[in-house]
Design a protein around this motif. Structure first.
Motif, mmCIF file in Angstrom:
data_model
loop_
_atom_site.group_PDB
_atom_site.id
_atom_site.type_symbol
_atom_site.label_atom_id
_atom_site.label_comp_id
_atom_site.label_asym_id
_atom_site.label_seq_id
_atom_site.Cartn_x
_atom_site.Cartn_y
_atom_site.Cartn_z
ATOM 1 N N LEU A 1 0.841 -1.122 0.031
ATOM 2 C CA LEU A 1 0.011 0.054 -0.016
ATOM 3 C C LEU A 1 0.895 1.067 0.034
ATOM 4 O O LEU A 1 0.375 2.227 -0.680
ATOM 5 N N LEU A 2 1.949 1.374 0.705
ATOM 6 C CA LEU A 2 2.913 2.453 0.684
ATOM 7 C C LEU A 2 3.371 2.494 -0.647
ATOM 8 O O LEU A 2 3.411 3.898 -1.286
ATOM 9 N N SER A 3 3.755 1.575 -1.156
ATOM 10 C CA SER A 3 4.278 1.722 -2.626
ATOM 11 C C SER A 3 3.208 2.256 -3.576
ATOM 12 O O SER A 3 3.358 2.952 -4.336
ATOM 13 N N LYS A 4 1.936 1.721 -3.537
ATOM 14 C CA LYS A 4 0.690 2.320 -4.345
ATOM 15 C C LYS A 4 0.605 3.759 -3.971
ATOM 16 O O LYS A 4 0.492 4.752 -4.856
ATOM 17 N N ARG A 5 0.523 4.258 -2.690
ATOM 18 C CA ARG A 5 0.555 5.594 -2.350
ATOM 19 C C ARG A 5 1.487 6.441 -2.981
ATOM 20 O O ARG A 5 1.315 7.656 -3.313
ATOM 21 N N LEU A 6 2.602 6.032 -2.713
ATOM 22 C CA LEU A 6 3.877 6.858 -3.582
ATOM 23 C C LEU A 6 3.593 7.126 -4.924
ATOM 24 O O LEU A 6 3.937 8.121 -5.608
ATOM 25 N N LYS A 7 3.369 5.986 -5.618
ATOM 26 C CA LYS A 7 2.993 6.124 -7.067
ATOM 27 C C LYS A 7 2.043 7.147 -7.236
ATOM 28 O O LYS A 7 1.920 7.876 -8.324
ATOM 29 N N GLN A 8 0.690 7.185 -6.398
ATOM 30 C CA GLN A 8 -0.164 8.008 -6.624
ATOM 31 C C GLN A 8 0.266 9.610 -6.496
ATOM 32 O O GLN A 8 -0.217 10.200 -7.309
ATOM 33 N N LEU A 9 0.809 9.507 -5.231
ATOM 34 C CA LEU A 9 1.596 10.946 -5.221
ATOM 35 C C LEU A 9 2.544 11.479 -6.147
ATOM 36 O O LEU A 9 2.421 12.827 -6.513
ATOM 37 N N GLU A 10 3.218 10.708 -6.711
ATOM 38 C CA GLU A 10 3.942 10.906 -8.058
ATOM 39 C C GLU A 10 3.261 11.401 -8.983
ATOM 40 O O GLU A 10 3.434 12.361 -9.623
ATOM 41 N N ARG A 11 2.147 10.715 -9.541
ATOM 42 C CA ARG A 11 1.251 10.926 -10.668
ATOM 43 C C ARG A 11 0.507 12.258 -10.522
ATOM 44 O O ARG A 11 0.368 13.063 -11.410
ATOM 45 N N ALA A 12 0.297 12.387 -9.131
ATOM 46 C CA ALA A 12 -0.494 13.877 -8.813
ATOM 47 C C ALA A 12 0.582 15.072 -8.830
ATOM 48 O O ALA A 12 0.086 16.243 -8.600
ATOM 49 N N GLY A 13 2.010 14.905 -8.893
ATOM 50 C CA GLY A 13 2.821 15.882 -8.930
ATOM 51 C C GLY A 13 3.320 16.279 -7.601
ATOM 52 O O GLY A 13 3.859 17.323 -7.350
ATOM 53 N N VAL A 14 2.789 15.659 -6.485
ATOM 54 C CA VAL A 14 3.201 15.853 -4.960
ATOM 55 C C VAL A 14 4.526 15.568 -4.842
ATOM 56 O O VAL A 14 5.240 16.297 -4.027
ATOM 57 N N ILE A 15 5.124 14.630 -5.460
ATOM 58 C CA ILE A 15 6.531 13.894 -5.131
ATOM 59 C C ILE A 15 7.016 13.611 -6.299
ATOM 60 O O ILE A 15 6.398 13.677 -7.242
ATOM 61 N N ARG A 16 8.276 13.662 -6.295
ATOM 62 C CA ARG A 16 9.337 12.973 -7.486
ATOM 63 C C ARG A 16 10.189 11.953 -7.122
ATOM 64 O O ARG A 16 10.674 12.073 -5.778
ATOM 65 N N SER A 17 10.424 10.943 -7.580
ATOM 66 C CA SER A 17 11.432 9.952 -7.318
ATOM 67 C C SER A 17 12.795 10.221 -7.944
ATOM 68 O O SER A 17 12.722 10.379 -9.264
ATOM 69 N N GLU A 18 13.648 10.027 -7.287
ATOM 70 C CA GLU A 18 15.176 10.262 -7.954
ATOM 71 C C GLU A 18 16.099 9.016 -7.718
ATOM 72 O O GLU A 18 15.865 8.444 -6.432
ATOM 73 N N ARG A 19 16.908 8.667 -8.467
ATOM 74 C CA ARG A 19 17.358 7.127 -8.417
ATOM 75 C C ARG A 19 19.056 7.628 -8.739
ATOM 76 O O ARG A 19 19.082 7.804 -10.093
ATOM 77 N N SER A 20 19.948 7.841 -8.184
ATOM 78 C CA SER A 20 21.214 7.965 -8.527
ATOM 79 C C SER A 20 22.062 6.768 -8.382
ATOM 80 O O SER A 20 22.861 6.501 -9.388
#
Length: 229
Positions: free
Chosen positions: A53-72
């Motif tokens: 569920l945490l993974s799902k919520r993070l994806k939803q927040l990213e789609r909504a423009g609330v967060i972005r994911s970064e991978r270095s």
């Protein structure tokens, strides 16, 4: 965004609620606002939330423009966007309202040692502690065996939380009921009051023990005065 479909209203409150009012979402945003960026750290702030569920919520927040994911390198990190940062006064305002108006005995039924210790680690003030590595053990006798013992290891400005013995000499042992320590953390009680009531026992360095109220990490809302509805 809602798990059960949208509200079907053009009102901005309705549209914002479709993003923020799904289960656990505001708490995930709270953790991001508090500085957690990695998935495992976010999980420690919402220990009763399933990883899926945490993974799902993070994806939803990213789609909504609330967060972005970064991978270095390695695991991704999650950062709040400008839109996410604008939620800060809203989330803090909800916390202030809850501290002032939600009946305290109700909140003290929601006891969780892992969440309590994670928040204490996050807000601990190392300044009153000796300028060396300090290890403080917390023992909650009534908690499930796997959650009875916790160690805060303070080294300079770095504070680590261990759910297992880190192998260092313990400078202070804090034996407490989970309810008493939660009440202190929430600002509903104080160390001296709980010591006098026999709900807390301290064993170890007397200077660290005496300064406990000053170094102990309290809730960000602990200074808010209670109101009577």
């Amino acid at each position: 965004m809602s798990d059960r479909g949208g509200y079907g209203q053009f009102c901005p409150v309705s549209m914002a609620s479709e993003i923020l009012c799904t289960r656990w979402t505001t708490l995930v945003v709270r953790e991001l606002l508090c500085g957690s960026t990695r998935f495992n750290d976010l999980r420690r702030g919402v220990p009763k939330m399933s990883p899926a569920l945490l993974s799902k919520r993070l994806k939803q927040l990213e789609r909504a423009g609330v967060i972005r994911s970064e991978r270095s390198s390695g695991a991704p990190e999650y950062r709040l966007t400008e839109a996410g940062e604008e939620l800060r006064p809203l989330i803090l305002g909800i916390g202030v309202w809850g501290q002032r108006w939600v009946e305290s005995q109700v909140t003290l039924r929601n006891l969780d040692p892992s969440l309590l210790m994670w928040d204490m680690r996050r807000n601990l003030n190392p300044d009153p502690l000796p300028p060396r590595r300090c290890t403080i053990q917390f023992l909650y006798p009534e908690a499930p065996r796997a959650q009875q013992n916790w160690w805060l290891v303070v080294d300079g400005r770095t504070v680590d939380l261990c759910g297992f013995d880190p192998g260092y000499d313990v400078d202070l042992l804090v034996k407490s009921s989970l309810r008493a320590m939660t009440a202190i953390w929430m600002g509903l009680s104080g160390v001296r009051k709980e010591l006098d009531a026999g709900h807390i026992e301290l064993d170890g360095d007397p200077k660290i023990a005496t300064a406990m109220q000053n170094w102990l990490g309290l809730s960000s809302f602990a200074g808010e005065s209670r109101k009577v509805a």
